[in-house]
Every structure is written in C-alpha cells, then in structure tokens.
Design an enzyme around this catalytic site. Sequence first.
Site, mmCIF file in Angstrom:
data_model
loop_
_atom_site.group_PDB
_atom_site.id
_atom_site.type_symbol
_atom_site.label_atom_id
_atom_site.label_comp_id
_atom_site.label_asym_id
_atom_site.label_seq_id
_atom_site.Cartn_x
_atom_site.Cartn_y
_atom_site.Cartn_z
ATOM 1 N N GLY A 118 0.640 -1.308 -0.032
ATOM 2 C CA GLY A 118 0.069 0.147 -0.230
ATOM 3 C C GLY A 118 0.798 1.114 0.058
ATOM 4 N N THR A 121 4.039 2.127 4.689
ATOM 5 C CA THR A 121 4.243 2.866 6.063
ATOM 6 C C THR A 121 4.399 1.800 7.065
ATOM 7 O OG1 THR A 121 1.998 3.378 6.485
ATOM 8 C CG2 THR A 121 3.298 4.993 5.061
ATOM 9 N N SER A 122 4.308 0.502 6.901
ATOM 10 C CA SER A 122 4.501 -0.586 8.148
ATOM 11 C C SER A 122 5.665 -0.220 9.009
ATOM 12 C CB SER A 122 4.613 -1.691 7.397
ATOM 13 O OG SER A 122 4.916 -2.684 8.300
ATOM 14 N N THR A 197 -4.628 -4.031 8.402
ATOM 15 C CA THR A 197 -3.504 -4.171 9.561
ATOM 16 C C THR A 197 -4.406 -3.597 10.743
ATOM 17 O OG1 THR A 197 -2.723 -1.856 9.187
ATOM 18 C CG2 THR A 197 -1.541 -3.600 8.292
ATOM 19 N N SER A 200 -5.921 2.247 13.600
ATOM 20 C CA SER A 200 -6.990 2.949 14.440
ATOM 21 C C SER A 200 -6.232 4.557 14.299
ATOM 22 C CB SER A 200 -6.530 2.673 15.948
ATOM 23 O OG SER A 200 -7.778 3.386 16.593
ATOM 24 N N ARG A 387 11.426 12.321 13.021
ATOM 25 C CA ARG A 387 12.680 11.155 12.957
ATOM 26 C C ARG A 387 13.603 11.403 12.051
ATOM 27 N NH1 ARG A 387 9.721 5.481 11.013
ATOM 28 N NH2 ARG A 387 11.508 4.633 11.897
ATOM 29 N N TYR A 448 1.212 3.844 24.440
ATOM 30 C CA TYR A 448 2.116 4.083 23.254
ATOM 31 C C TYR A 448 3.409 4.601 23.833
ATOM 32 C CZ TYR A 448 3.007 5.472 18.470
ATOM 33 O OH TYR A 448 3.475 5.729 17.041
#
Lengths: 531, 531
Positions: A118, A121-122, A197, A200, A387, A448
């Site tokens: 897709g 971005t996994s 996946t 959310s 990042r 998280y």
Amino acid sequence: MRRWNGWGDSAVEYGLHADALAFLRARVGEGARVEDAGFEAVCAAAPPSRLPSFGSVDRTPQTRVLNALGQSLPDWLRLRYGDIGPVPDGVAFPESDGEVRVLLDFARSVDAIVIPHGGGTSVAGHLAVPAGERPVLSINLTRMRALLNLDRQSQLATFGAGVYGPDLEAQLRAHGYTLGHFPQSFEYSTLGGWIVTRSSGQQSLRYGRIEQMYAGGRVQTPRGALAIPTFPASAAGTDLRELVLGSEGRIGILTEATVRVSRLPEREAFHAVFFPNWDAAEAAVRELAQARLPLSMLRLSNALETVTMLTLAGHARLIGLLERYLVLRGCGEGKCMLMFGFSGTHSDYRHAVRAALRISRARGGVHVGTRMGEKWKQNRFRTVYLRNAAWEQGYAIDTVETAVDWPRVKPMMQAVEQAAVAAFAQYGERVHTYTHLSHLYAQGASVYTTFVFRLAGRYEVDLARWRTLKAAVSQAIVAQGGTISHQHGVGSDHAPYLAAEKGEAGVAALRALFAHFDPDGRMNPGKLVQP
Amino acid sequence: MRRWNGWGDSAVEYGLHADALAFLRARVGEGARVEDAGFEAVCAAAPPSRLPSFGSVDRTPQTRVLNALGQSLPDWLRLRYGDIGPVPDGVAFPESDGEVRVLLDFARSVDAIVIPHGGGTSVAGHLAVPAGERPVLSINLTRMRALLNLDRQSQLATFGAGVYGPDLEAQLRAHGYTLGHFPQSFEYSTLGGWIVTRSSGQQSLRYGRIEQMYAGGRVQTPRGALAIPTFPASAAGTDLRELVLGSEGRIGILTEATVRVSRLPEREAFHAVFFPNWDAAEAAVRELAQARLPLSMLRLSNALETVTMLTLAGHARLIGLLERYLVLRGCGEGKCMLMFGFSGTHSDYRHAVRAALRISRARGGVHVGTRMGEKWKQNRFRTVYLRNAAWEQGYAIDTVETAVDWPRVKPMMQAVEQAAVAAFAQYGERVHTYTHLSHLYAQGASVYTTFVFRLAGRYEVDLARWRTLKAAVSQAIVAQGGTISHQHGVGSDHAPYLAAEKGEAGVAALRALFAHFDPDGRMNPGKLVQP
C-alpha cells in the site's frame, strides 16, 4: 518528492531547535551522525530479477528498491546504511480489480511469492522480502485510488483500496463527507493498508477504528474473488469482513473497499487540560471514556512526555509562563497533559465540552483552552518528520504500542519503559522514553511508548541494539497481558509474540484459514503467523 | 413453570381482548382451534436412547423431549400437534468448563453428534436434531450461570455462558451494573446463545449488539480449548472472538464469556412520536441515527403495525382521543409510530431528547410524551406471550427480519409483506402482516415483519403453508439484497439462503474453518452452513 530512506516529502523539514537538541543531549548523550548510503549505490547492489517479463511489471532496480521496505527502525537502518537485503524481483502497479486477478494468476504460473504494497508505511515489517528460491512480486496498489461509488443515504463510499489518506479525504470532502480516519501515517498510508492491519486513527473515539468503518468490498485471493456485500448489521454467521481485517495479505489482496463515512463536522476543536499527576489524570480519562461523551479524541501524556512535548514546542518564554500558571493551579513537577478533541455539531460541542471539563475539574484538571490543541492539530502529521531531523543529529526514534484493560495500564506503562531502559543499560547507553495513552476505551487504553536513543554509527551494532530493545519491550507487553499491537499490526516483527495472545489453538485456526485461501503459501508468507 | 409447547411461564397469560380478536377476525377470518397433544403422549412416542449411560447424562424421554426443539413456528407445530420428530438421545447439564470438556470427549468416544442448548428460544431451527445413525447428545448449559468475575475498573463481567437474561441482569444489578442486552427472548435466552447467534437487543443503540459486548472467554472445541483474553482493542491479526460470534455451535461450545457492562443508568425513558406517513418517518429516523445522539433505542412501526399496536393496547376510549388529537396535528390514516428510548445520565437525557424532538418536528413528528413508551417498556417481554393467546384462538404468529442499507429499506418492507400475502393467496388465505424497523444504523435499518394467519388445524397443511411462506419471504429478502438475518441467526431454516450473501467463496471458507475445529462433523451439523 517522497524520501526514499526516511519519512515523507523531502520538501518538508521539521527540525529540532537548539533547546530541543540540548534537552536530548542531556538525556542520552551526543548522537553519532551517520553518512547515509546513496540511492544509486543501493540500487546497483540489487540482484538481478528472477521474474520473467510480464505486462507492465517493473523490474528496474530503482522501483524494486523503492518497494522493498517499510518505515520500521530496522527498515531505516537498512536504507540509511545501504545494507538493504532482499528486494522484490518486480513491482506491478495494477489499476483495477481485474488486473490484480491477472497478476495473481501470473504469480501462480511462475510460483512467485506475492507481497501486497500500500503506502509502505508499515512499522512492523509487513513488507519484508523473504530470502529463498521463489521469486517475489510486489503488488503496489496505489494506482487504485478512485472513489467508485458514494451512497449518500447510507453514507457509504467505495474506493480503490490503494487510495492514500489525503486523496481519500479530498475526494470525500468534495461531496461534504469525511471518513475521519487519521493515523499518524495518514499522509502516506492507504485505505487497504489500514484495513488489513486494523489501523486506528487519532479521532477513533468518534469515528471508530477502521474495523467499524469497513463495510464490505472485494478481495482477490488465490482461490478466487471474495465479494463482501454491505449490510448495516447481520446475524448470519461469521462476518467475512473479519477474515479480511488484520489479514496482512495472508488471504489475498483487498482491491476495493466500501467504508462508512460521515458528514463533515460543523465544528472541530482540541482542548488541553493539565493534571497534577498520573493517577489523577488516569482516573479522569477512565471516567471520560466510560461516560460515552461525544468526544473524538482523548490523548493523555505521562509526565516525561508532557515535559518533552513542552520542550519540543519551542516558544520557551510562553511555555515558561504557562508552567508558572500551572504551578499556581497545583500542576507542578509530574504534571500530565490531556488533549481532548471534538468533532460534530455545535450543539453536541457545548454539551460534550461542558461535561468533559466537569469530570476533569473533579480530578484537579486545569483547562488551558484550545491554543495548544490547535498547535497539536496543525502538526499532527508533521511530528513524524522529527525522525528525519533526529536521525541527522545522530538519534533514532522508535515506538511500541499495546492495549490493556484498566487495572494493567499503569503497570504496563512502567514495565515497557523500564524494559527499554534496562535493554540499553546493557550497552552502557541511556534511552529517553515516554508514554501516552492514545486511544481510550471504557475497558482500557492503548499504551504508546516512544524511545529516543543515540546511534552507534555502525549497522550491525545499531541493529543488535534495536533487536535487544524490541525483544525486551515485546516481552514486557506479553508479560503484562497486553496485545502485541493495538494499531500497527503484526507483520514479521511482532509475529513471534502472537501465540502469547491467540494461544496455540488460535494460531492453528489462523493457519488453517490462510491455508484454505492460499494453499501454496504464496501470499505474504511469514507475516502475522509464522510457519 | 415453563410451558413445554409454547412461550414462557405457564403462570403468565397475556390474552387477546375482544376488540383485538375482532380486529384479527376481520383481517384474516375465523381461526381453527387445535387440540394440543399431551406431554406424556409425546414422551411415550420418543424412541429409545442410543447413548450409553454416562455420568449424569439424562436419557429420560421427558428431558429429551424438553430439549428437542426451539421456538420457531415449525417447532411449535411439532409440539402442538404432537408430531415431534427426532429427539436427542440424552441431555447433559454440565456445571463447569471442565465438565463440558469431559462431555465432548465422551461424545467423541461414542461418535455422537453434539447440540449445544442454551435457553431453547431459537426461532431458526438451531436445535433441530438430525435424523441418521449417529446418536445425539444435547448439552444444556443453563446450570453454568454464575458471575465468575467482575472487574469494576474495566467494566468487565465474566459469566458461565448458560446464564439467562434476567439472572444475568440481577447478578449485575447487585453491583450497580447492567449489560443492557434486551432481546425480546430476554426472559429465556442465555448469554452464550446471544453470542453464538449474534443477537441484538432492544437498546442496542446505546449498549451495542452482543458483538460489541463480547470481550473474550473460553470455548471448548473438539480440538481443545480456545481461551480468548480480553483487550480493549487489538490490531494483532484476526480477532478470535469473531470466529466464535455467530458460530452456532459449529466450532465448539462457549462455556464462559466475559462481557462489557455499564453502570446502571441514572435515567431511562421511552418517548412516542407520530409521523404523518412512512416517508416522513423514515427520513426522520435516518437523520436521528446519523446524528449519533445518545439514544438507546429507535423503533419505527409502519402504518399497519401502528394500527395493530393501538388496537392491541386496549383502552379504546383513550386511544380514540389520542387519534383525534393526532388527526388535528396532521397524523391521520397512514400515520407511523416511532418509539425512542434513552438510558444514561440526567444531563445526557436533556440533550438527547431535545435534539431528537427537534429532528422529529422538522419532519412533521408529533410528540405524545412517555406514557405509551412506559406501557411498551412494561410489556416488552410480554408481547411474545401473545403467541400463546393467538394459538388458542386458532391463529399463528411468525416473524422474519433482515437488515439492509437505506435505499432498500422501503422496497424491502414492501417486498416481504407482498411475498407473504402472495404466499397465502395460493391457499386462498389472507395474512395480516406489518413491519417495524427495530434497529437503526447510520447505514440502514433492520426490517422486522410479523405475519398473523389462521391455522388450518392439520399438521401437514400448516407446515406446508409455513414452508411456502418462509421460502417466499426469504427469497424476497435475498432478492432485495438483505441479510438473511439481522438478529435471529441462521440455524437450519436460513441455511439455504446463506450462500446468497456470503458467496460460494465465503461459504467455502466457513466450511474450512469448521472442519478445522471439528474434523468429525460432530458439532451441530447442518446448522448455519449446509453440508
């Protein structure tokens, strides 16, 4: 243009200002700047393709390298250090469900492995190319991006599964609708990726997880097409959508998806509230979640994340003023910031904000208005660009996330942070680690946690340190009874921990299901469920 | 004591008053009263048990007959006419998960078919005993009824799966909680039955369908135990709960279930609003559902159901006054009644009712307060007793239900009613048929149609007529793109129509899944998915 070895558009810079950098240095030491490998050098090292020519399958090293990896930290290490590992033997860019069918039939004819792609971005290794004899075909779905149907009465929109977040929202907005799914990867992740996946988004409290939005559509499997019609609800046995959700490519390729959309909200706002300490804040958000108020978001930062966010925000003088005010109101060291969001009608807004502030105040919450929330909203898809900036200063950022019932939320947070600290201590290194609860439920919360640490500057060393970190925090999650992923999926990085939550009987059932749809083990093997 | 051949407790009579009976006679003619078969005669005709003695398995004809059937109309015909057909060879009443395991191992040792039995309220033939060589063991779970754990912080309650609705609510109420699941069968249906048939309760708009409540638990399958831990949410692949929901006994026996509960509401109320016609009413409920107001229920009756309910209510003089008032306000012939419910805090109540009435008024809705709603609430589990009273007057009552996206709601309602009328016309009979939307979603609605017709007084004739009716309305549902069940499940009666919505590929996947858990085809064979 999109960065080939980092996050997002190369035109977007989201830098670390001097104060932020000083903060980081004080926490973990000076970073080691890495000289990045060049794109052409990496492409030159790609082995020749093992796939025969077929249609418009692209076998150039450039395209194969660009579709080889995702955005996990080990993926970054490979790209940045130029040690890229296996790449697909070809990349196809189908434009229709029918073309996907043809590609699956081609893959069968040459016994190729298929990896659906897709937005790439996994962060869990969903795209990892297995080493081995079989050629690997990557099927990139991003040309399947059209709004195919909009049923205004039922608020259902059907899209090609490869549509990116901003493109999907723009197409809906033209008709007065929104999907309301805003994961942090929003800019570059796709509808199909979200579904397979179990993604959310930040405003899931109003719009639901992707599970609640996904109403039906088409999946091409090695056994043929699975067409899932839409119903508002059904009691007719197993829900086929649930076999697609979270399937991570193992049963086939999602080509078209119908999703439940909403009218654009009349009003949207994000408020900030500070609490004197974690326990008061946690009690407040639990109460807020259980009160079922029509809020769109609840996001609670722990004390160190609060400090980090205030430092990163810049505007030191303004923040200083805010902090002095908060001290007067009882929120000094150890204070925790809650951001709550609203999306809906004017009338619901008044009702929801009033009720939310009433509950917050009872726990010592100090409301500071919507200004910080506006800032957060503006930057909500940009903070991930940090990042890039951190890497350039010699720092790596990684995250893990889980979800757990309320009694285990605080122990989980502590266990994950401590596991990370202990993991780096083995190397004589420090890690800056902080946590927020990103999704709140009556039953519990997602937890998280972010880790910032300095690079060693050598691929093997940094990879080894990451592996130590990942194993330590994953084991902590499992030990505390959390799910191995609340929103990122399993991929290859979390697969070793799946049996801890599904049980051997559960994993065996998934294997049987995948074997039914994919008897030749062709579809994204090794992801989700290990062989 | 519970009726053996009808609905509910024999001490509860809910009769048809003279006006109601006259109304019915005018609509479909005089009914044929049937002389019911006696219990002992039916038991005497039960064949000898083919199961060996084992533990406390009950092989008496009485217990076997009492556990042979559900509450569908063909089940009633069998019981009332005394032509009961195959009965189980024995009935076990396990008291723990471990005892269920032992029973499944016993079943394997004698190659018995296993039929899990909850409250026996199925209206879709879930309990039908297959004819054939293999002995049949019914496992009645109603002794597994304890509240095993209550986690107040996470609002999770774990029960034995055989707990009846009222028992479950009473145990929760003692602690200040409610599950909020109120199907019409509430008095005699069980938690496990709700889960494995994907039940939906009257207040699902607030509390959700059982799918949203079911958080985890234990299932004993022929392959061993499946233990599903609780998480607030997870992105870790396929959700195992979804393999249990709607599984109708095909993968194993649900022994313990953890469900999401809520604090008891501060306030509960049911309001009635009349609309001048169907189109205005449908537009209003669509808008209400899409506004996501914190209501607990929306239930819209079509014109003939409205007339029927007003007639059945009795109090002819009061109803006459109401109707004259409604005429003055624009709701004459063709008026449709909406009942909307609220359950929650005082503050949410004011907000929700104000918003709901604003939307209703804009469509010509006339609010008549909460008195009719209170009446409805009092009788909501008693109207089903009308089946007994009607039968005694020579009438049968049956229902079908489906769910469909908004553009097809009205065509579906018309198609189902017309199919029923046409089906009875073949026999020169009339049917009194009316419809309500019982569960409203942003995407669409459930369509719930009732049929009242007179009995012929002969088993074969009445069964043949029912079969004609069932086939006609099921085909209409399929032709209009509805699910074959929104809340009753599939069982044996709806199984022939499952492939229409799942597709052959979907049905094949379910077969593979069931074969994995149950390689010997022992678990409730023939239900849900046909061989």
